[in-house]
Design an enzyme around this catalytic site. Structure first.
Site, PDB file in Angstrom:
ATOM      1  N   THR A 237       0.804  -1.227   0.000  1.00  0.00           N
ATOM      2  CA  THR A 237       0.000   0.000   0.000  1.00  0.00           C
ATOM      3  C   THR A 237       0.832   1.269   0.000  1.00  0.00           C
ATOM      4  OG1 THR A 237      -1.758  -1.142   1.230  1.00  0.00           O
ATOM      5  CG2 THR A 237      -1.785   1.268   1.254  1.00  0.00           C
TER       6      THR A 237
ATOM      7  N   GLN B  92      -5.004  -1.906  -3.055  1.00  0.00           N
ATOM      8  CA  GLN B  92      -4.890  -0.554  -2.545  1.00  0.00           C
ATOM      9  C   GLN B  92      -4.092   0.311  -3.519  1.00  0.00           C
ATOM     10  OE1 GLN B  92      -4.180  -3.384  -0.996  1.00  0.00           O
ATOM     11  NE2 GLN B  92      -4.779  -3.360   1.179  1.00  0.00           N
TER      12      GLN B  92
ATOM     13  N   ASP C 212      -8.293   3.226  -0.632  1.00  0.00           N
ATOM     14  CA  ASP C 212      -7.203   3.950   0.041  1.00  0.00           C
ATOM     15  C   ASP C 212      -6.759   5.196  -0.733  1.00  0.00           C
ATOM     16  OD1 ASP C 212      -7.404   1.894   1.805  1.00  0.00           O
ATOM     17  OD2 ASP C 212      -5.395   1.100   1.509  1.00  0.00           O
TER      18      ASP C 212
ATOM     19  N   ASP D 270     -12.305   2.314   2.588  1.00  0.00           N
ATOM     20  CA  ASP D 270     -11.351   2.979   3.496  1.00  0.00           C
ATOM     21  C   ASP D 270     -10.608   4.103   2.780  1.00  0.00           C
ATOM     22  OD1 ASP D 270     -12.110   0.927   5.230  1.00  0.00           O
ATOM     23  OD2 ASP D 270     -10.364  -0.293   4.753  1.00  0.00           O
TER      24      ASP D 270
ATOM     25  N   ARG E 286     -14.849   2.415   9.888  1.00  0.00           N
ATOM     26  CA  ARG E 286     -14.508   1.252  10.695  1.00  0.00           C
ATOM     27  C   ARG E 286     -13.121   1.516  11.269  1.00  0.00           C
ATOM     28  NH1 ARG E 286     -13.265  -3.743   6.449  1.00  0.00           N
ATOM     29  NH2 ARG E 286     -11.871  -2.596   5.037  1.00  0.00           N
TER      30      ARG E 286
ATOM     31  N   TRP F 239      -9.410   1.246  12.124  1.00  0.00           N
ATOM     32  CA  TRP F 239      -8.151   0.593  11.771  1.00  0.00           C
ATOM     33  C   TRP F 239      -7.358   0.285  13.044  1.00  0.00           C
ATOM     34  CZ3 TRP F 239      -3.703   3.244   8.518  1.00  0.00           C
ATOM     35  CH2 TRP F 239      -2.746   2.270   8.196  1.00  0.00           C
TER      36      TRP F 239
END
Length: 344
Positions: free
Chosen positions: A129, A158, A181, A204, A260, A262
């Protein structure tokens, strides 16, 4: 005669001193270099300006500048991985037109690259990532304005568009385009300010440990998934604050969570926002794939005075919190950031 000698002596001393000062000035000018001034640098990928890439303009800026340096980027598509290094400060990168001045790249986490120190194909590994960024900002007091930062990689993992590490970073009227991401706020104890921006993604797509204030931004979900994944450290009071933002979705998207966690102490607040009907009644989720009931006692998920079809609080996760007017009144940029001179 003695008096004349003294006069001449003083005269030649003055000349010598003048020569030394002149030489010092020339030396200092040489040390400063051609670009060590407040002049604006111009970038155009068609060759009509001195610089053809954003990186080339960044490269000539002097370390730790006390003055402000503007890099003006003309309309065009600039395919490059841009890095603003840690030794650069007080730079403003301005696009000629937000939607038509685009910095883009297409790295994603599953691209195979050589392992460090190896070049043979047998030692390839996924990029991961944190190397996928299109723009990485390590310096402090950096501003981006009227520009698009994009990661247009296919949906194979990602793919970060913006990666931040510096403190006091501003993004004004910018677009951040990507999938999973999109925006990584990658360093704790750093402060970021996004105003009038457009941020899109799938999963996310705003994530990390920084303290970031989002003012009047559009946050657009492209699939059913999660907007935020904050990883706020335990000892830092504020993570992500969205104020007067609008959460929208692509056609067919109807099941999106606000966030959510991390990390266990994730902090995210939506206040005075317009939440579209794609936001699920629960609002928040405890990272289904790594479910840890203990997080529900530590995360700091908050809402206040939101509107729209997704703003109903009746079915919200019981471990999220609706702020009171008294609690909300305390949350302002000056209390969150400590000082707001840098965002003016």
């Amino acid at each position: 005669m003695k008096q004349l000698k003294n006069i001449l002596k003083g005269h030649w001393t003055a000349i010598a001193l003048s020569m030394i000062i002149c030489q010092m000035s020339i030396g200092e000018a040489a040390a400063r270099g051609k670009y060590d001034n407040t002049d604006t640098l111009f970038v155009a990928n068609d060759g009509s300006c001195e610089f053809k890439t954003v990186n080339a303009a960044i490269e000539v800026c002097r370390a730790f500048m006390e003055y402000k340096k503007v890099i003006f980027v003309k309309k065009g598509i600039y395919k490059e991985k841009v890095i603003v290094p840690s030794w650069l400060t007080n730079i403003e990168i301005i696009g000629e037109d937000r939607d038509n001045t685009i910095i883009t790249n297409d790295d994603h986490a599953n691209i195979k690259i050589p392992r460090i120190g190896r070049t043979d194909d047998e030692e390839l590994q996924p990029m991961g990532t944190f190397r996928t960024y299109t723009v990485k900002v390590e310096g402090c007091n950096i501003t981006f304005r009227n520009i698009t930062i994009e990661n247009n990689a296919p949906r194979k993992g990602q793919a970060v568009a913006l990666h931040t590490e510096g403190d006091r970073l501003k993004f004004i009227n910018c677009r951040f385009l990507g999938n999973q991401d999109t925006v990584y706020t990658g360093m704790e104890n750093t402060r970021l300010y996004f105003k009038d921006c457009y941020i899109e993604g799938t999963t996310d797509f705003i994530f990390g440990p920084s303290t970031a204030w989002f003012e009047r931004c559009e946050i657009r979900s492209k699939v059913n998934s999660y907007v935020t994944a904050a990883s706020t450290p335990k000892d830092i009071e504020y993570g992500y604050i969205f104020n007067d933002c609008k959460l929208t979705a692509a056609d067919g998207v109807d099941k999106v969570y606000l966030g959510r966690p991390w990390r266990p102490y994730a902090h995210t607040l939506f206040m005075n926002c317009d939440l579209g009907k794609h936001i699920v009644p629960e609002g928040w989720q405890n990272w289904k794939d790594y479910h840890d009931p203990a997080k529900e006692g530590t995360v700091r998920y908050q809402e206040y005075n939101n509107r729209g079809e997704g703003a109903g609080t009746k079915g919200r996760a019981t471990w999220s919190h609706q702020l009171s007017p008294q609690e909300a009144e305390k949350i302002k940029p000056e209390t969150v950031f400590g000082t707001i001179q840098w965002i003016k």
